[in-house]
Design a protein around this motif. Structure first.
Motif, PDB file in Angstrom:
ATOM      1  N   VAL A 131       0.904  -1.334  -0.024  1.00  0.00           N
ATOM      2  CA  VAL A 131      -0.017   0.094  -0.048  1.00  0.00           C
ATOM      3  C   VAL A 131       0.738   1.340   0.043  1.00  0.00           C
ATOM      4  O   VAL A 131       0.645   2.227  -0.693  1.00  0.00           O
ATOM      5  N   LEU A 135       0.693   4.055  -2.833  1.00  0.00           N
ATOM      6  CA  LEU A 135      -0.010   5.061  -2.684  1.00  0.00           C
ATOM      7  C   LEU A 135       0.838   6.540  -3.348  1.00  0.00           C
ATOM      8  O   LEU A 135       0.487   7.444  -3.638  1.00  0.00           O
ATOM      9  N   LYS A 136       2.242   6.110  -3.454  1.00  0.00           N
ATOM     10  CA  LYS A 136       2.949   7.532  -3.875  1.00  0.00           C
ATOM     11  C   LYS A 136       2.670   7.371  -5.497  1.00  0.00           C
ATOM     12  O   LYS A 136       2.777   8.611  -6.103  1.00  0.00           O
ATOM     13  N   PRO A 194      -3.056   6.050  -6.440  1.00  0.00           N
ATOM     14  CA  PRO A 194      -3.791   5.929  -5.275  1.00  0.00           C
ATOM     15  C   PRO A 194      -4.814   4.950  -5.491  1.00  0.00           C
ATOM     16  O   PRO A 194      -5.441   4.329  -4.526  1.00  0.00           O
ATOM     17  N   ALA A 206      -3.440   1.664  -4.375  1.00  0.00           N
ATOM     18  CA  ALA A 206      -3.184   1.692  -3.139  1.00  0.00           C
ATOM     19  C   ALA A 206      -4.480   1.320  -2.301  1.00  0.00           C
ATOM     20  O   ALA A 206      -4.677   0.470  -1.417  1.00  0.00           O
ATOM     21  N   TYR A 207      -5.618   2.014  -2.562  1.00  0.00           N
ATOM     22  CA  TYR A 207      -6.788   1.594  -1.958  1.00  0.00           C
ATOM     23  C   TYR A 207      -7.413   0.304  -2.315  1.00  0.00           C
ATOM     24  O   TYR A 207      -7.649  -0.422  -1.258  1.00  0.00           O
TER      25      TYR A 207
END
Length: 628
Positions: free
Chosen positions: A41, A45-46, A49, A52-53
């Motif tokens: 994650v 996220l970088k 997103p 990531a979610y």
């Protein structure tokens, strides 16, 4: 039901240890799999997103599923608490010492005392009922012994048969649709859209049946047989004729697009096709049937649904009070047949009714329906082999793991589509999609739908296999003796005395009850089956009567004990205490000495025999006036 501890156990061990090991391993694998996306994650996220979610949600879903499977597996490995009040009674237990247990299992019992009485008297088994529905009758005609299985196994077989028939009907419906469309009966546009639309509807319909069947296979108070009719088959065939016609005429009326333009559009954009998912559903159905059918066939092969009882009818003339017969039967004869000193289960309490009349005469009657504590039995004729239990357990865990793998791929496919849409719309702020982006998005949606429906099919297959294997592992068989007693008769009283000589120092006066007894005794060895579960209510499920067999030896032993009791009874009260017997002997000696001195002093010197005869004559001819 409370856990009633006793030092004498019933010998029932945990039947779910093997199944629990497999489920625990599956849970551990899912837990480990859930950690991996969570570790991704931070890095995702970088960059994006959306991924990531997706990783976060997927990780938590896998962790939750893994925790649940691991918890269930470990729970099945824990100690199996079995008290002295299990298994469930056949009817409401009227034993006074077991009223708390009887109240707690009142909603679980499958029969009542009237049904059990009818089964004993009529030599029948009300557990085996007529199948309901066209499909159910068809399956019972192919497998006649299916009728003699417990309700959970019958429901399992009927659900599998219904699914197989529905799938075959789906294939037939596709052939009908192909014929309708190819002949042009549905119109030109229907030739392009009818098959995709109908395949999608059939896939949704069959998946709904698939999940419904998986949920219907359980052993939690499963006392009712499922109705399996031919409605689903008729609906499929009807849909296969009506849907293409409706879709064709609807397209002709609503869609103002030429056939060539519609064909070009469908060739350009990828339209979801359910054929692959129908193949996957067919494969999963074959796996489920291959995993469950061997155990069912073995269970059906050795059934012997006997309805035989041992019976005794007679007329006895005995010098005994009727109440003493009932007391001896309940407190001695039947109490001697308790299993590990556990109280018998009384379904119809013995309440003898004595109808006394004048002059010491009367009649009596009483009924009793009782079952001894069931003991664990192993019937090797129809016992499902361990490997046949392991097969659905192993296949179920494999399907569960594959289904969560497909769920992961589906989540990633959705993430790919969302990421593509995000980039095309400038972070969802707006913008027009290019033609290539729309095509790519259509392809992604079609791919995601394939993964979604594949995940649903494997998930339902895993649930069905797990529920079926739980039924196989949880079936426990018991044996017990059930007896029905009905006694009627008449009695009369008479008095007689002993020691009535004037020289006797002791006398015994007795009231003799002469009874004419007509007993009717029916006994049978009850073979019953129960489906255990894990948890506090492990053996509180309904118990099914699978057969009634004769027990002539037990009946002969009961009759022998009753007759021995009648023969050893004493009708005359006597002295059995040594001290009282010695005192009576001393009094007798004193009376002899007194009679000796009295005879020597008598001038007439009448003999002792003459004295006794004279006394007896006077006693018999005494009138009230003389006595006064």
């Amino acid at each position: 039901m409370a856990y009633d501890f006793g030092s004498q156990t019933l010998g029932i061990k945990n039947p779910f240890k093997t199944e629990g090991k497999f489920r625990a391993v599956t849970g551990a694998i899912l837990l480990a799999s859930g950690v991996i996306p969570l570790l991704m994650v931070a890095e995702a996220l970088k960059e994006n997103p959306v991924y990531a979610y997706t990783y976060a949600i997927l990780g938590f879903v896998l962790l939750a599923a893994g925790s649940r499977h691991l918890g269930v597996g470990l729970f099945q490995l824990f100690r199996y608490f079995v008290g002295r009040s299990v298994p469930t009674s056949l009817a409401y237990n009227r034993s006074r010492s077991e009223q708390d247990i009887a109240q707690s299992e009142q909603k679980t019992v499958l029969y009542d005392d009237n049904q059990l009485h009818a089964m004993m008297m009529g030599r029948k088994n009300t557990t085996f009922v007529e199948p309901q529905g066209w499909v159910a009758r068809f399956l019972h005609s192919i497998f006649p012994n299916l009728t003699f299985l417990p309700h959970p196994l019958r429901n399992l077989a009927q659900e599998l048969g219904s699914l197989a028939i529905s799938f075959i009907a789906a294939i037939v419906s596709f052939l009908i649709v192909a014929f309708v469309v190819s002949t042009g009966l549905a119109g030109e546009k229907a030739q392009l859209l009818a098959m995709p639309v109908l395949s999608f509807l059939l896939l949704v319909y069959l998946l709904r049946l698939w999940f419904s069947a998986a949920s219907a296979i359980h052993n939690r108070r499963n006392t009712q047989l499922h109705k399996v009719s031919g409605l689903s088959v008729s609906m499929l065939i009807g849909m296969s004729i009506l849907v293409p016609v409706i879709v064709g005429f609807g397209l002709d009326a609503v869609v103002d697009v030429s056939t060539s333009e519609l064909a070009a559009w469908m060739e350009k954009y990828t339209v979801f096709s359910a054929w692959l998912n129908l193949v996957i559903l067919g494969v999963t159905m074959a796996i489920v049937i291959a995993g469950i059918l061997p155990g069912l066939l073995t269970r059906m092969r050795g059934v012997s649904p006997q309805t035989e009882v041992s019976e005794y009818r007679d007329n006895l003339q005995e010098s005994v009070h009727p109440n003493e017969i009932f007391i001896n039967l309940e407190n001695i004869v039947l109490a001697n047949r308790r299993y590990k000193e556990i109280p018998n289960r009384i379904y119809r309490e013995l309440d003898p009714k004595l109808k006394e009349q004048a002059d010491g005469k009367g009649s009596f009657d009483g009924e009793l329906l009782i079952e001894t504590q069931p003991r664990l039995a192993q019937d090797q004729n129809n016992e499902i082999a361990t490997k046949q239990k392991l097969l659905p357990t192993l296949l179920g865990q494999v399907c569960v793991l594959i289904s969560f793998a497909l769920l992961s791929f589906f989540a990633l496919s959705v993430a790919d589509g969302m990421s593509l849409l995000r980039e095309a719309t400038n972070n969802f702020s707006g913008g027009k999609l290019t033609d290539s982006e729309v095509i790519a998005l259509f392809n992604q949606v079609s791919h995601a739908l394939v993964l979604f429906f594949a995940w649903m099919a494997l998930s339902a297959a895993g649930k069905m296999l797990n529920n079926a294997s739980h039924l196989f592992w949880g079936e426990l068989k018991f044996e017990s003796m059930m007896m029905y007693l009905k006694t009627e008769g008449t009695f009369n009283e008479s008095k007689f005395s002993t020691g009535m000589s004037i020289h006797d120092s002791t006398r015994s006066e007795n009231v003799l009850v002469r009874s004419s007894i007509t007993p009717w005794i029916i006994t049978s060895t009850i073979k019953s089956s129960i489906f255990a579960t894990s948890g506090a209510s492990n053996l509180e499920t309904p118990r099914y009567i699978m057969g009634l067999t004769k027990n002539d030896n037990e009946l002969a032993s009961i009759i022998e004990e009753i007759k021995t009791f009648l023969q050893k009874r004493e009708s005359i009260a006597s002295i059995t205490n040594e001290a009282d017997l010695q005192s009576a002997s001393v009094i007798h000696q004193v009376n002899q000495q007194t009679r000796a001195h009295s005879t020597e002093a008598t001038q007439d010197k009448i003999t002792l025999k003459e004295d006794e005869e004279a006394a007896g004559y006077l006693r018999n001819n005494d009138t009230p006036e003389d006595k006064s």
